[in-house]
Design a protein around this motif. Sequence first.
Motif, PDB file in Angstrom:
ATOM      1  N   ASN A 267       0.843  -1.212   0.000  1.00 47.49           N
ATOM      2  CA  ASN A 267       0.000   0.000   0.000  1.00 47.49           C
ATOM      3  C   ASN A 267       0.871   1.252   0.000  1.00 47.49           C
ATOM      4  O   ASN A 267       0.576   2.224  -0.703  1.00 47.49           O
ATOM      5  CB  ASN A 267      -0.905   0.026   1.237  1.00 47.49           C
ATOM      6  CG  ASN A 267      -2.073  -0.920   1.101  1.00 47.49           C
ATOM      7  OD1 ASN A 267      -2.407  -1.361   0.011  1.00 47.49           O
ATOM      8  ND2 ASN A 267      -2.692  -1.253   2.224  1.00 47.49           N
ATOM      9  N   SER A 271       1.135   4.064  -2.853  1.00 38.99           N
ATOM     10  CA  SER A 271       0.714   5.446  -2.555  1.00 38.99           C
ATOM     11  C   SER A 271       1.763   6.482  -2.992  1.00 38.99           C
ATOM     12  O   SER A 271       1.454   7.663  -3.093  1.00 38.99           O
ATOM     13  CB  SER A 271       0.435   5.601  -1.063  1.00 38.99           C
ATOM     14  OG  SER A 271       1.640   5.703  -0.351  1.00 38.99           O
ATOM     15  N   ASP A 296       4.844   6.208   5.412  1.00 40.14           N
ATOM     16  CA  ASP A 296       5.267   6.496   4.035  1.00 40.14           C
ATOM     17  C   ASP A 296       5.028   7.957   3.723  1.00 40.14           C
ATOM     18  O   ASP A 296       4.357   8.668   4.466  1.00 40.14           O
ATOM     19  CB  ASP A 296       4.540   5.569   3.039  1.00 40.14           C
ATOM     20  CG  ASP A 296       3.035   5.759   3.038  1.00 40.14           C
ATOM     21  OD1 ASP A 296       2.581   6.887   2.789  1.00 40.14           O
ATOM     22  OD2 ASP A 296       2.300   4.776   3.299  1.00 40.14           O
ATOM     23  N   GLY A 300      -1.295   9.581   1.048  1.00 38.02           N
ATOM     24  CA  GLY A 300      -2.040   9.606   2.310  1.00 38.02           C
ATOM     25  C   GLY A 300      -3.452   9.082   2.167  1.00 38.02           C
ATOM     26  O   GLY A 300      -3.993   8.992   1.065  1.00 38.02           O
ATOM     27  N   PHE A 314     -13.032  -2.719   0.737  1.00 37.48           N
ATOM     28  CA  PHE A 314     -12.941  -1.252   0.713  1.00 37.48           C
ATOM     29  C   PHE A 314     -11.693  -0.865  -0.071  1.00 37.48           C
ATOM     30  O   PHE A 314     -10.572  -1.226   0.301  1.00 37.48           O
ATOM     31  CB  PHE A 314     -12.871  -0.647   2.127  1.00 37.48           C
ATOM     32  CG  PHE A 314     -12.684   0.846   2.055  1.00 37.48           C
ATOM     33  CD1 PHE A 314     -13.777   1.679   1.837  1.00 37.48           C
ATOM     34  CD2 PHE A 314     -11.414   1.414   2.113  1.00 37.48           C
ATOM     35  CE1 PHE A 314     -13.612   3.052   1.698  1.00 37.48           C
ATOM     36  CE2 PHE A 314     -11.246   2.787   1.970  1.00 37.48           C
ATOM     37  CZ  PHE A 314     -12.340   3.607   1.763  1.00 37.48           C
ATOM     38  N   THR A 315     -11.873  -0.192  -1.163  1.00 37.24           N
ATOM     39  CA  THR A 315     -10.714   0.247  -1.948  1.00 37.24           C
ATOM     40  C   THR A 315     -11.012   1.587  -2.612  1.00 37.24           C
ATOM     41  O   THR A 315     -12.169   1.888  -2.942  1.00 37.24           O
ATOM     42  CB  THR A 315     -10.316  -0.809  -3.015  1.00 37.24           C
ATOM     43  OG1 THR A 315      -9.126  -0.346  -3.680  1.00 37.24           O
ATOM     44  CG2 THR A 315     -11.401  -1.054  -4.053  1.00 37.24           C
ATOM     45  N   THR A 316      -9.959   2.380  -2.782  1.00 38.75           N
ATOM     46  CA  THR A 316     -10.119   3.626  -3.537  1.00 38.75           C
ATOM     47  C   THR A 316      -9.346   3.509  -4.849  1.00 38.75           C
ATOM     48  O   THR A 316      -9.179   4.478  -5.564  1.00 38.75           O
ATOM     49  CB  THR A 316      -9.572   4.823  -2.724  1.00 38.75           C
ATOM     50  OG1 THR A 316      -8.248   4.509  -2.305  1.00 38.75           O
ATOM     51  CG2 THR A 316     -10.445   5.147  -1.532  1.00 38.75           C
ATOM     52  N   LYS A 317      -8.852   2.273  -5.106  1.00 45.31           N
ATOM     53  CA  LYS A 317      -8.054   2.059  -6.321  1.00 45.31           C
ATOM     54  C   LYS A 317      -8.931   1.417  -7.396  1.00 45.31           C
ATOM     55  O   LYS A 317      -9.886   0.715  -7.066  1.00 45.31           O
ATOM     56  CB  LYS A 317      -6.844   1.179  -5.998  1.00 45.31           C
ATOM     57  CG  LYS A 317      -5.989   1.792  -4.894  1.00 45.31           C
ATOM     58  CD  LYS A 317      -4.961   0.826  -4.356  1.00 45.31           C
ATOM     59  CE  LYS A 317      -4.348   1.371  -3.073  1.00 45.31           C
ATOM     60  NZ  LYS A 317      -3.527   0.391  -2.366  1.00 45.31           N
ATOM     61  N   ASN A 320      -7.852  -2.774  -7.786  1.00 38.90           N
ATOM     62  CA  ASN A 320      -7.537  -3.630  -6.633  1.00 38.90           C
ATOM     63  C   ASN A 320      -8.828  -4.127  -5.994  1.00 38.90           C
ATOM     64  O   ASN A 320      -9.895  -3.601  -6.261  1.00 38.90           O
ATOM     65  CB  ASN A 320      -6.735  -2.837  -5.594  1.00 38.90           C
ATOM     66  CG  ASN A 320      -5.368  -2.440  -6.098  1.00 38.90           C
ATOM     67  OD1 ASN A 320      -5.244  -1.924  -7.200  1.00 38.90           O
ATOM     68  ND2 ASN A 320      -4.358  -2.682  -5.310  1.00 38.90           N
ATOM     69  N   GLY A 322      -9.302  -4.488  -2.514  1.00 42.83           N
ATOM     70  CA  GLY A 322      -9.601  -3.955  -1.177  1.00 42.83           C
ATOM     71  C   GLY A 322      -9.606  -5.039  -0.121  1.00 42.83           C
ATOM     72  O   GLY A 322     -10.353  -4.963   0.855  1.00 42.83           O
ATOM     73  N   MET A 323      -8.755  -6.062  -0.311  1.00 42.72           N
ATOM     74  CA  MET A 323      -8.721  -7.155   0.667  1.00 42.72           C
ATOM     75  C   MET A 323      -7.420  -7.155   1.479  1.00 42.72           C
ATOM     76  O   MET A 323      -7.275  -7.930   2.424  1.00 42.72           O
ATOM     77  CB  MET A 323      -8.865  -8.499  -0.047  1.00 42.72           C
ATOM     78  CG  MET A 323     -10.274  -8.786  -0.522  1.00 42.72           C
ATOM     79  SD  MET A 323     -11.412  -8.980   0.853  1.00 42.72           S
ATOM     80  CE  MET A 323     -11.170 -10.703   1.262  1.00 42.72           C
ATOM     81  N   GLY A 324      -6.453  -6.296   1.097  1.00 43.21           N
ATOM     82  CA  GLY A 324      -5.132  -6.317   1.743  1.00 43.21           C
ATOM     83  C   GLY A 324      -5.201  -6.074   3.237  1.00 43.21           C
ATOM     84  O   GLY A 324      -4.787  -6.919   4.043  1.00 43.21           O
ATOM     85  N   LEU A 325      -5.760  -4.929   3.652  1.00 40.56           N
ATOM     86  CA  LEU A 325      -5.782  -4.596   5.080  1.00 40.56           C
ATOM     87  C   LEU A 325      -6.750  -5.483   5.860  1.00 40.56           C
ATOM     88  O   LEU A 325      -6.592  -5.679   7.057  1.00 40.56           O
ATOM     89  CB  LEU A 325      -6.134  -3.116   5.274  1.00 40.56           C
ATOM     90  CG  LEU A 325      -5.041  -2.129   4.859  1.00 40.56           C
ATOM     91  CD1 LEU A 325      -5.477  -0.696   5.139  1.00 40.56           C
ATOM     92  CD2 LEU A 325      -3.719  -2.401   5.565  1.00 40.56           C
ATOM     93  N   THR A 349       1.073   8.290   5.187  1.00 41.04           N
ATOM     94  CA  THR A 349       0.237   7.458   6.064  1.00 41.04           C
ATOM     95  C   THR A 349       1.125   6.786   7.104  1.00 41.04           C
ATOM     96  O   THR A 349       2.270   6.442   6.810  1.00 41.04           O
ATOM     97  CB  THR A 349      -0.460   6.376   5.203  1.00 41.04           C
ATOM     98  OG1 THR A 349      -1.261   7.037   4.239  1.00 41.04           O
ATOM     99  CG2 THR A 349      -1.338   5.458   6.031  1.00 41.04           C
TER     100      THR A 349
HETATM  101  N1  LIG Z   1      -0.314   3.614   2.747  1.00 40.74           N
HETATM  102  C1  LIG Z   1      -1.477   4.057   2.270  1.00 40.74           C
HETATM  103  N2  LIG Z   1      -1.572   5.266   1.673  1.00 40.74           N
HETATM  104  C2  LIG Z   1      -2.753   5.720   1.206  1.00 40.74           C
HETATM  105  N3  LIG Z   1      -3.909   5.020   1.276  1.00 40.74           N
HETATM  106  C3  LIG Z   1      -3.876   3.817   1.840  1.00 40.74           C
HETATM  107  C4  LIG Z   1      -2.672   3.263   2.381  1.00 40.74           C
HETATM  108  N4  LIG Z   1      -2.972   2.052   2.891  1.00 40.74           N
HETATM  109  C5  LIG Z   1      -4.281   1.840   2.684  1.00 40.74           C
HETATM  110  N5  LIG Z   1      -4.830   2.892   2.050  1.00 40.74           N
HETATM  111  C6  LIG Z   1      -6.262   3.048   1.675  1.00 40.74           C
HETATM  112  O1  LIG Z   1      -6.986   1.969   2.240  1.00 40.74           O
HETATM  113  C7  LIG Z   1      -7.655   1.236   1.192  1.00 40.74           C
HETATM  114  C8  LIG Z   1      -7.728  -0.224   1.558  1.00 40.74           C
HETATM  115  O2  LIG Z   1      -6.421  -0.812   1.525  1.00 40.74           O
HETATM  116  P1  LIG Z   1      -6.279  -2.354   1.204  1.00 40.74           P
HETATM  117  O3  LIG Z   1      -4.864  -2.721   1.215  1.00 40.74           O
HETATM  118  O4  LIG Z   1      -7.213  -3.111   2.069  1.00 40.74           O
HETATM  119  O5  LIG Z   1      -6.901  -2.455  -0.266  1.00 40.74           O
HETATM  120  P2  LIG Z   1      -6.255  -2.096  -1.674  1.00 40.74           P
HETATM  121  O6  LIG Z   1      -4.812  -1.790  -1.552  1.00 40.74           O
HETATM  122  O7  LIG Z   1      -7.117  -1.039  -2.277  1.00 40.74           O
HETATM  123  O8  LIG Z   1      -6.480  -3.456  -2.458  1.00 40.74           O
HETATM  124  P3  LIG Z   1      -5.616  -4.818  -2.328  1.00 40.74           P
HETATM  125  O9  LIG Z   1      -4.777  -4.688  -1.102  1.00 40.74           O
HETATM  126  O10 LIG Z   1      -6.633  -5.907  -2.213  1.00 40.74           O
HETATM  127  O11 LIG Z   1      -4.793  -4.876  -3.559  1.00 40.74           O
HETATM  128  C9  LIG Z   1      -6.846   1.548  -0.061  1.00 40.74           C
HETATM  129  O12 LIG Z   1      -7.634   1.380  -1.242  1.00 40.74           O
HETATM  130  C10 LIG Z   1      -6.467   3.004   0.174  1.00 40.74           C
HETATM  131  O13 LIG Z   1      -7.520   3.881  -0.107  1.00 40.74           O
END
Ligand SMILES: Nc1ncnc2c1ncn2[C@@H]1O[C@H](COP(=O)(O)OP(=O)(O)OP(=O)(O)O)[C@@H](O)[C@H]1O
Length: 362
Positions: A267, A271, A296, A300, A314-317, A320, A322-325, A349
């Motif tokens: 992430n 970013s 980082d 942000g 939940f994702t803003t990308k 992707n 939105g399963m990472g966190l 962030t």
């Molecule tokens: N270091 C970061 N800087 C900015 N935004 C972040 C950061 N980490 C998380 N986010 C925000 O939190 C959201 C959720 O993160 P998460 O890792 O769960 O999903 P993702 O990165 O969008 O997708 P995936 O991890 O499944 O590829 C991101 O889409 C982003 O909006």
Amino acid sequence: MKKILSDNILQSIRSGLVVLDHNGVVVYANNPAVKILGLDDELLIGRSWGELFPHIGEDSDFKKVVVDVIAEERLNAHHEVSYFSPERQRRQLSVTTSFLREQKAVTGIIVQFDDITEISELRHRERLINEERQRLSLEMVNSMKKLSLSVAHVILNPVASIGGFVNLMMRRIDKENPIRQYLETIAECAGRLENVSKSFKEYTDIQAVNFETIHLSTLIEGIRPKIESTADRLQKKIRCNIDIEDHITALIDPALFTMALDEILMNSIESIEDGPGEVDIIVYKAACGVIVEIKDTGFGIDNRHIPYAFDPFFTTKTSNNGMGLFKVKKIITEHLGSITIGRREVVGTKVIIHLPSDTLTL
Ligand SMILES: Nc1ncnc2c1ncn2[C@@H]1O[C@H](COP(=O)(O)OP(=O)(O)OP(=O)(O)O)[C@@H](O)[C@H]1O
Ligand SMILES: [Mg+2]
């Protein structure tokens, strides 16, 4: 004058203060002591410690602190003990005992104490709340695991068939056929659904935690080349700074913990748009465990998004899942730790992982 002065000072401090002579008889007690103990000073002065607090069992702790000083000749011994007032009210006292000396000869014992009942009740309540929060998190993780497993089973196979057949059909019809664009949309949607079910499956595939004692500096330094090669692959200029307090070890599952750090760092890398940017990994000991901070200098996270960042999907990308966190939260919860995202300040962030002290071995 000197006596009046010292008497005034001793009466005006907030701590209770009792002085015993070398026979264990109370020769002085200030007003706070009388109030905290709930005993009249007439009842206190001239009575021996053993006579004042004759009880054994639950009441014996307060009595024992003085006995310990005499028996073990311990200086400035500090204890937190329970005390029961004559009305059988339980109070929590913080007690410090020391010797009273006159020209190097011990002439008595000073017992200084504070009533910390409220603080200790607050601490107890906070502990209960944290335990409850931890239990609910684990419960949530377990029910999500069951749900994900069924979703993955129920959706993955039919969706894979839909995608396969649509692709077959597309190969058999002309490029100009107007039906083709419908089929393309079906194929795209099936692909998206397949991705979603795959990430659900990845979530359920996270194994149970297998704890080992791990040097955090070795584990985290091992991640550095991965960060650098990912940044290179994405053509980003990113410097990774690692700052770890000496000799910190923790009881963790190295594979799962690395997986969690990989997601957080991915992430961070994502970013940092054009670069140059920086990622800092800082590890230090705190009163209640080990703290791992990942900072980082990327774009942000919007403060309004922080409460949802650990939710599934939940994702803003744009591309992707939105399963990472969500996965990271599961891993850290299973380590009985917690994870938070700091509010956005000027830049970037900050993700903070807290591993509790019972997973800390030094
Ligand atoms: N270091 C970061 N800087 C900015 N935004 C972040 C950061 N980490 C998380 N986010 C925000 O939190 C959201 C959720 O993160 P998460 O890792 O769960 O999903 P993702 O990165 O969008 O997708 P995936 O991890 O499944 O590829 C991101 O889409 C982003 O909006
Ligand atoms: Mg991610």
